[in-house]
Motif scaffolding. Structure first.
Motif, PDB file in Angstrom:
ATOM      1  N   ARG A  85     -28.252 -45.971   7.017  1.00  0.00           N
ATOM      2  CA  ARG A  85     -27.969 -44.607   6.551  1.00  0.00           C
ATOM      3  C   ARG A  85     -28.896 -44.226   5.405  1.00  0.00           C
ATOM      4  NH1 ARG A  85     -28.028 -40.284   6.104  1.00  0.00           N
ATOM      5  NH2 ARG A  85     -26.405 -38.674   6.053  1.00  0.00           N
ATOM      6  N   VAL A  88     -32.447 -43.518   6.850  1.00  0.00           N
ATOM      7  CA  VAL A  88     -32.574 -42.207   7.501  1.00  0.00           C
ATOM      8  C   VAL A  88     -32.823 -41.124   6.454  1.00  0.00           C
ATOM      9  CG1 VAL A  88     -31.360 -40.416   8.806  1.00  0.00           C
ATOM     10  CG2 VAL A  88     -31.216 -42.806   9.546  1.00  0.00           C
ATOM     11  N   ASP A  89     -32.090 -41.179   5.366  1.00  0.00           N
ATOM     12  CA  ASP A  89     -32.289 -40.192   4.289  1.00  0.00           C
ATOM     13  C   ASP A  89     -33.702 -40.291   3.707  1.00  0.00           C
ATOM     14  OD1 ASP A  89     -29.777 -39.096   4.516  1.00  0.00           O
ATOM     15  OD2 ASP A  89     -28.890 -40.351   2.949  1.00  0.00           O
ATOM     16  N   TYR A  99     -34.711 -33.025  10.333  1.00  0.00           N
ATOM     17  CA  TYR A  99     -34.258 -33.903  11.420  1.00  0.00           C
ATOM     18  C   TYR A  99     -35.439 -34.718  11.939  1.00  0.00           C
ATOM     19  CZ  TYR A  99     -36.609 -30.696  14.601  1.00  0.00           C
ATOM     20  OH  TYR A  99     -37.573 -29.951  15.240  1.00  0.00           O
ATOM     21  N   GLU A 129     -23.685 -41.664  13.826  1.00  0.00           N
ATOM     22  CA  GLU A 129     -23.140 -40.659  12.907  1.00  0.00           C
ATOM     23  C   GLU A 129     -24.206 -39.631  12.525  1.00  0.00           C
ATOM     24  OE1 GLU A 129     -21.268 -42.468   9.550  1.00  0.00           O
ATOM     25  OE2 GLU A 129     -19.707 -43.451  10.759  1.00  0.00           O
ATOM     26  N   CYS A 130     -25.423 -40.109  12.297  1.00  0.00           N
ATOM     27  CA  CYS A 130     -26.515 -39.186  11.960  1.00  0.00           C
ATOM     28  C   CYS A 130     -26.828 -38.256  13.130  1.00  0.00           C
ATOM     29  CB  CYS A 130     -27.761 -39.970  11.563  1.00  0.00           C
ATOM     30  SG  CYS A 130     -27.645 -40.786   9.960  1.00  0.00           S
ATOM     31  N   LYS A 133     -24.421 -35.447  13.223  1.00  0.00           N
ATOM     32  CA  LYS A 133     -24.691 -34.471  12.168  1.00  0.00           C
ATOM     33  C   LYS A 133     -25.984 -33.698  12.393  1.00  0.00           C
ATOM     34  CE  LYS A 133     -22.282 -37.201   8.637  1.00  0.00           C
ATOM     35  NZ  LYS A 133     -22.424 -37.995   7.391  1.00  0.00           N
ATOM     36  N   LEU A 135     -29.005 -34.949  12.172  1.00  0.00           N
ATOM     37  CA  LEU A 135     -30.106 -35.472  11.361  1.00  0.00           C
ATOM     38  C   LEU A 135     -31.143 -36.189  12.218  1.00  0.00           C
ATOM     39  CD1 LEU A 135     -28.056 -36.890   8.343  1.00  0.00           C
ATOM     40  CD2 LEU A 135     -29.186 -34.657   8.539  1.00  0.00           C
TER      41      LEU A 135
END
Length: 334
Positions: A85, A88-89, A99, A129-130, A133, A135
Motif C-alpha cells: 500500500r 502504490v502511494d 492512477y 483494495e487499490c 478505489k 488507484l
C-alpha cells in the motif's frame, strides 16, 4: 507501430514498448527527450518499477502534459499488505498521476513467496483494495520462475504476466501459449537476454513474430536504441538469413549464459545462483554498476560462499560451468 490488446486488460498497447530500467542512467532533460520521442514513434506503454531507483520519477516528470498518451505499468517487491500500500502511494507520487494502468507483483521468485503475497494480509490484498478505489486499473505479476507463473495462471485475478524470453531463453513458450488461451496479456522482459544479444533488430523480430506475445519491453536509454527498436515492429518476421544470424549468436552465447531456469537450485549453502548471474548482467551489460552492486549486497549468501561441490553443474540442462561463472561474479562484486 503495430499494437496488440494486452489480454483481459483491454489496453491496446504498442508491440514494442518501453522498459524503464536503463533510463536511470539519464538526467531529466535527456529522459524528457527520450520519452517524448518514444511517444512520437507510437510507443504507448511504459514499464517501470519501485526498485529502479529514479526511473519512476524520471518518467513521471517526462510525462507532464502527456499522461493521457500512454499506459503506465509499475511494480513493487513488497510482499505484505502494508508495504504494498505504501509503494502504490509512492508510485503515484513519483509518476505524477492519479492512477496506474497496471500494477504488478514484482519478481516473485518462489512458490513460498507466491503464497505469501496471496495470503490474507499479503501484497495482493493491498492491490485489490487499490483497484477498488481506482488507484490502479489492472493487476499483473512478474517472475523469473516458470513454476510461479504456472501457479499464477490458476488465479483469475492476474490480467498479465511478465517473464524473460529471447533467442536464448525460450523455455516459456508453452506457458505463454497457455496464458494466451486464458486471455492473459504477455509482456516479455529481457528481449536481448540482459544485453547479451547484440542483434537487437533480429532479437525483437524473433519475439514479435509470435502472435501470442503481446509486447516486448526492451530497456532504452538512447535515441539510437529507441529508433532501432521501433523499426523491428514494422515487419516483425525474420527471414532465413536473419534467423540464422540470430541463432548463431545465441548458440555462441549459450556456453556461458544462464537462462535462469532454476534447475541448479537449491544450492547446498543457499546461493541464489540465477540471481548472481542476473546482477552480473546488470553490472556488465546494462551499465548499472552502482544499482547492481547495491542489490547484490542485499543477498544473504554471496558467490564467495560457494564450496565448489559441483552439484549445480550436474543439474544444469545447459552444462554451464557454474562454479567458474560464480568465481567471476565474486571477483566482480566482492
Amino acid at each position: 507501430m503495430k499494437y496488440s490488446v494486452l489480454g483481459k486488460t483491454g489496453l491496446n498497447v504498442s508491440r514494442v514498448s518501453f522498459g524503464g530500467i536503463p533510463i536511470q542512467q539519464l538526467d531529466q532533460e535527456d529522459a524528457n527527450s527520450l520519452i517524448g520521442r518514444a511517444i512520437e514513434l507510437g510507443i504507448n506503454f511504459i514499464d517501470t518499477a519501485r526498485g529502479y531507483t529514479v526511473s519512476e520519477s524520471l518518467i513521471g516528470e517526462a510525462l507532464a502534459g502527456k499522461r493521457s498518451n500512454v499506459f503506465l505499468a509499475t511494480k513493487s517487491m513488497a510482499r505484505d499488505k502494508e508495504g504494498m500500500r505504501k509503494d502504490v502511494d509512492i508510485s503515484l507520487n513519483n509518476l505524477k498521476t492519479d492512477y496506474v494502468d497496471l500494477y504488478q507483483l514484482h519478481n516473485v521468485p518462489t512458490l513460498e513467496d507466491f503464497e505469501k503475497v496471496m495470503a490474507p494480509g499479503g501484497a495482493l490484498e493491498a492491490l485489490l483494495e487499490c483497484k477498488e478505489k481506482g488507484l490502479i486499473k489492472h493487476i499483473g505479476i512478474t517472475s523469473h520462475s516458470i513454476e510461479v507463473i504456472e501457479k499464477a495462471l490458476e488465479y483469475d485475478i492476474f490480467e498479465t504476466i511478465q517473464y524473460p524470453y529471447n533467442a536464448i531463453e525460450t523455455h516459456a513458450e508453452e506457458i505463454f501459449k497457455k496464458a494466451y488461451e486464458k486471455n492473459i496479456g504477455i509482456i516479455v522482459m529481457k528481449p536481448f537476454a540482459g544485453g547479451a544479444i547484440t542483434n537487437a533488430n533480429g532479437a525483437l523480430k524473433f519475439i514479435l513474430e509470435k502472435e501470442y506475445i503481446t509486447c516486448a519491453i526492451p530497456g532504452m536509454c538512447s535515441m539510437e536504441q529507441l529508433e532501432q527498436n521501433v523499426k523491428a515492429a514494422d515487419n516483425p518476421v525474420l527471414d532465413e538469413s536473419e534467423r540464422e544470424e540470430l541463432l548463431k549468436e545465441a548458440r555462441e552465447l549459450g556456453n556461458t549464459f544462464c537462462r535462469r531456469c532454476g534447475y541448479c537450485q537449491p544450492c547446498p549453502v543457499g546461493i541464489n545462483i540465477p540471481m548472481m548471474f542476473m546482477f552480473e548482467g546488470y553490472y556488465t551489460r546494462y551499465n548499472l554498476q552502482q544499482w547492481a552492486q547495491e542489490r547484490f549486497n542485499t543477498l544473504p549468501v554471496k558467490a564467495s560462499e560457494c564450496v565448489k561441490c559441483g552439484l549445480c553443474e550436474t543439474k544444469c540442462p545447459y552444462n554451464l560451468p557454474i562454479r567458474d561463472m560464480l568465481e567471476t561474479v565474486k571477483d566482480l562484486f566482492e
